[in-house]
Design an enzyme around this catalytic site. Structure first.
Site, PDB file in Angstrom:
ATOM      1  N   HIS A  58     -12.012 -59.110 -66.065  1.00 48.02           N
ATOM      2  CA  HIS A  58     -11.541 -58.385 -64.876  1.00 48.02           C
ATOM      3  C   HIS A  58     -10.855 -57.088 -65.299  1.00 48.02           C
ATOM      4  O   HIS A  58     -11.150 -56.008 -64.773  1.00 48.02           O
ATOM      5  CB  HIS A  58     -10.575 -59.286 -64.097  1.00 48.02           C
ATOM      6  CG  HIS A  58      -9.870 -58.608 -62.970  1.00 48.02           C
ATOM      7  ND1 HIS A  58     -10.134 -58.893 -61.645  1.00 48.02           N
ATOM      8  CD2 HIS A  58      -8.877 -57.662 -62.945  1.00 48.02           C
ATOM      9  CE1 HIS A  58      -9.363 -58.159 -60.869  1.00 48.02           C
ATOM     10  NE2 HIS A  58      -8.583 -57.400 -61.641  1.00 48.02           N
ATOM     11  N   GLU A  59      -9.943 -57.174 -66.262  1.00 49.66           N
ATOM     12  CA  GLU A  59      -9.204 -55.998 -66.701  1.00 49.66           C
ATOM     13  C   GLU A  59     -10.120 -54.998 -67.408  1.00 49.66           C
ATOM     14  O   GLU A  59      -9.946 -53.783 -67.270  1.00 49.66           O
ATOM     15  CB  GLU A  59      -8.049 -56.405 -67.630  1.00 49.66           C
ATOM     16  CG  GLU A  59      -7.023 -57.318 -66.986  1.00 49.66           C
ATOM     17  CD  GLU A  59      -6.367 -56.699 -65.758  1.00 49.66           C
ATOM     18  OE1 GLU A  59      -6.295 -55.458 -65.681  1.00 49.66           O
ATOM     19  OE2 GLU A  59      -5.936 -57.460 -64.869  1.00 49.66           O
ATOM     20  N   HIS A  62     -11.774 -52.757 -64.939  1.00 47.31           N
ATOM     21  CA  HIS A  62     -10.968 -51.566 -64.639  1.00 47.31           C
ATOM     22  C   HIS A  62     -11.128 -50.526 -65.744  1.00 47.31           C
ATOM     23  O   HIS A  62     -11.323 -49.334 -65.479  1.00 47.31           O
ATOM     24  CB  HIS A  62      -9.487 -51.944 -64.531  1.00 47.31           C
ATOM     25  CG  HIS A  62      -9.150 -52.803 -63.367  1.00 47.31           C
ATOM     26  ND1 HIS A  62      -9.538 -52.493 -62.075  1.00 47.31           N
ATOM     27  CD2 HIS A  62      -8.449 -53.968 -63.277  1.00 47.31           C
ATOM     28  CE1 HIS A  62      -9.082 -53.433 -61.248  1.00 47.31           C
ATOM     29  NE2 HIS A  62      -8.430 -54.336 -61.957  1.00 47.31           N
ATOM     30  N   ASP A 161      -4.665 -54.545 -57.079  1.00 49.40           N
ATOM     31  CA  ASP A 161      -5.897 -53.801 -56.827  1.00 49.40           C
ATOM     32  C   ASP A 161      -6.034 -53.410 -55.353  1.00 49.40           C
ATOM     33  O   ASP A 161      -6.375 -52.266 -55.031  1.00 49.40           O
ATOM     34  CB  ASP A 161      -7.106 -54.626 -57.262  1.00 49.40           C
ATOM     35  CG  ASP A 161      -7.103 -54.925 -58.756  1.00 49.40           C
ATOM     36  OD1 ASP A 161      -6.434 -54.179 -59.504  1.00 49.40           O
ATOM     37  OD2 ASP A 161      -7.754 -55.895 -59.171  1.00 49.40           O
TER      38      ASP A 161
END
Length: 357
Positions: A58-59, A62, A161
């Site tokens: 997930h990170e 980004h 987010d």
């Protein structure tokens, strides 16, 4: 972040684990062992590791999207409450910020699709109360967690987010500083609701998340105000020009005497021709109080890599330079490259207060 330890680097981004993450694993293992035995403890730990692998992805979602816009991600830190990607800067283009914010949840959507479409995992919302039960379907629980990560991260609680998407959307219609302040207040209100829910429901993790959101929202709001003021300011507006300096062969005893007789926190170390060689901090001298260190040269403890800017450099560049490196100051140079002063974080704070009058 203190008490964080590097476990490797991926595509230029350092992956760190906070020590509290290991405490979480121990707590999960002991709890599962007491109720489900050794096998249950092992499965529970593997499940938590799988969840955090999804958090890492997930990170990196980004980070990958940020890289497309020229923004680096120095490190990602794993905490018990999730992951934290530290971007070099947040793009001020609202559309870019929206894409970066949505890239993380999009990764969890892809993981959920793979788990359900390829591995045949079934997302059962009735399993929410028994997620920690190792006897439940492993992939089904992991699919459910990824679904929850998407839903949770899209809550408009800045700086999560969803909160960043909310701030960026507001920025399309109003000043960015006002948009940030509104998004931050909204995030803090939601943090209060999380805290109330966690306290009444006996969920300490939710309380920790609420505390993180509350203080992070305030910090982001303050940073946005600083950035807004920086757009119209130059390095000359905050440069310190009255200061004491040290030569590279000066001893720590000399530096100690300077500390005692001044309020200066950083001491530029200059060559005989006036060139900046580095900076010695008050903290580094105080960390060596014993007599055997008094004759050591300051060049041994100084920070050699100090970023430099010109008097007419924008203050936003100064802020980026302070955030990017280990040096606590940014050197200010004239057109010929001669050192004429420096800017530190304390002076930035004082400049911001006076600039807002």
């Amino acid at each position: 972040m203190r008490w964080s330890y590097s476990i490797g680097k991926i595509r230029g981004t350092e992956l760190k684990v906070h020590i509290t993450f290991f405490l979480l694993l121990i707590w999960i293992a002991l709890g599962a062992y007491s109720t489900q035995g050794a096998q249950g403890a092992m499965v529970s730990v593997l499940f938590i590791l799988a969840v955090f692998a999804c958090v890492v992805l997930h990170e990196f979602g980004h980070a990958t999207m940020a890289a497309r816009f020229g923004v680096k991600t120095p490190d990602i830190t794993l905490l018990p409450i999730g992951g934290l990607a530290r971007l070099e800067r947040i793009p001020e283009n609202p559309r870019q910020e929206i894409l970066i914010a949505l890239a993380g949840p999009a990764v969890n959507v892809v993981i959920w699709l793979v788990l359900t479409g390829v591995l045949g995992a079934v997302t059962r919302f009735g399993d929410l109360q028994t997620l920690e039960n190792a006897s439940q379907d492993f992939w089904g629980r992991l699919a459910l967690v990824n679904f929850l990560l998407v839903a949770f991260n899209l809550i408009p609680a800045f700086p999560m987010d969803g909160g960043r998407v909310f701030r960026a959307t507001l920025s399309l219609f109003m000043d960015r500083i006002k948009a940030t302040e509104l998004a931050a207040r909204t995030g803090q209100i939601i943090a209060f609701l999380f805290a109330f829910w966690g306290l009444t429901g006996g969920n300490p993790v939710l309380v920790l998340i609420a505390v993180f959101i509350f203080f992070a929202a305030g910090a982001e709001s303050s940073d946005a105000v600083t950035r807004g003021l920086a757009h119209s300011a130059k390095a000359r507006d905050a440069v310190i020009t009255t200061f004491q300096t040290l030569s590279p062969d000066a001893t720590l005893e000399t530096a100690a005497q300077m500390i005692l007789h001044s309020s200066q926190s950083e001491f530029p170390v200059l060559a005989p021709d006036g060139r900046l060689l580095g900076v010695l901090t008050r903290a580094s001298v105080l960390a060596r109080p014993h007599a055997e260190h008094r004759d050591e040269p300051v060049s041994k403890l100084m920070i050699a890599e100090v970023p430099g800017v010109r008097l007419d450099t924008g203050m936003d560049v100064v802020l980026d330079a302070l955030a990017a490196g280990p040096a606590p100051i940014v050197a200010v140079l004239d057109r010929s490259g001669r050192f004429i002063g420096f800017i530190n974080r304390e002076n930035i704070g004082e400049w911001m207060i006076l600039a807002r009058r």
